[in-house]
Scaffold this motif. Structure first.
Motif: not given
Ligand code: SF4
Length: 279
Positions: A147-150, A161-168, A192-195
């Motif tokens: 997914a492209p956003n938190d 929720s514990r390790f958001p995208i920017q932390d990774v 229809g979800v992330n595409d």
């Protein structure tokens, strides 16, 4: 350990059910390409990460595998007469949630003659584990992003929720220079979800932070009991093209293993247990 069952897909991909000494079972997959044979190994029985689209996540976490049980999957698959050239830790489990055994297995596989460029550890994104891996062992790394956003990612991959995208992203930027050049981004396409094209554009902006990524798009293989569906071919192609237009090397994983239900991160022992019971 023993091979309890094996099914072969039309394209030659083989999916193995491996019986462990305590009666538990894991799955391993052999994927044949023109010049390489890739083994997809499990690192845990079940998985604690509970990704919303994943058959393994449905099983919950049962236990970690030992070094011997991880490398034992490699040995058992070679015992059927193939020479494995590449290894990916993309089977059951989150490899960095079983850190010591996975590092031990990588070291043992290197002693067996595999170079670090041929070994990829795939993680859902545990920042401390990524940094430790970069420090402790030589291998490639793959990030299961999806997914492209938190907001969306936290729904699909709850550990976000514990390790958001920017932390990774920050942890991956700390990965040793030579190896972070090879970061593989895994992105399961869910209808229809992330595409959408908007998701692709948002993903491109996010990935601009990481030098030299390769994006691996994986059209979803439906799993009984999980509501997600595979997008149309046209949507997959459009998503891929948007990333290519943004400057990213992007591949769509072909349907290797589809008819044997052997997509990485989608493994559950259920279908193979049925085969074992039949044989
Ligand atoms: S996708 Fe990977 S990390 Fe997520 S639940 Fe499945 S096996 Fe675990």
């Amino acid at each position: 350990m023993r091979i309890a069952a094996c099914v072969t897909a039309l394209d030659g991909t083989e999916k193995f059910l491996i019986g462990l000494a305590d009666g538990k079972k894991v799955e391993s997959v052999l994927i044949r390409h023109k010049r390489t044979v890739c083994a997809c190994l499990s690192s845990q029985v079940g998985c604690a990460m509970k990704c919303a689209f994943c058959a393994t996540g449905l099983m919950g976490f049962q236990r970690n595998l030992s070094v011997e049980e991880i490398v034992g999957q490699f040995d058992l698959m070679e015992s059927v007469g193939v020479k494995i050239t590449n290894v990916v830790f993309m089977g059951m489990g989150e490899p960095l949630h079983n850190y010591d055994s996975v590092v031990g297995a990588v070291n043992l596989l290197r002693k067996k003659g595999l170079s670090w460029q041929k070994i990829t550890v795939s993680t859902v994104g545990l920042p401390d584990g990524i940094r430790a891996l970069g420090r402790d062992v030589q291998c490639r790394i793959a990030w299961s992003l999806h997914a492209p956003n938190d907001v969306l990612r936290s729904k699909l991959v709850p550990v976000n929720s514990r390790f958001p995208i920017q932390d990774v992203v920050m942890a991956l930027l700390d990965f040793p220079a030579r190896r972070k050049n090879e970061v593989m981004i895994e992105y399961v396409l869910l209808d229809g979800v992330n595409d959408s094209l908007e998701h692709a554009k948002e993903l491109a902006v996010l990935l601009k932070q990481l030098p030299f990524v390769v994006v691996n798009l994986i059209p979803y293989n439906s799993v009984a009991g999980i509501e997600f569906r595979r997008p149309s071919q046209e949507k997959c192609v459009a998503f891929k093209q948007a990333l290519i237009d943004a400057g990213f090397k992007t591949i769509v994983r072909t349907t290797k293993g589809l008819d044997a239900d052997a997509a990485c991160g989608m493994l559950s022992t259920r279908s193979l247990v049925q085969v074992a019971a039949r044989d």
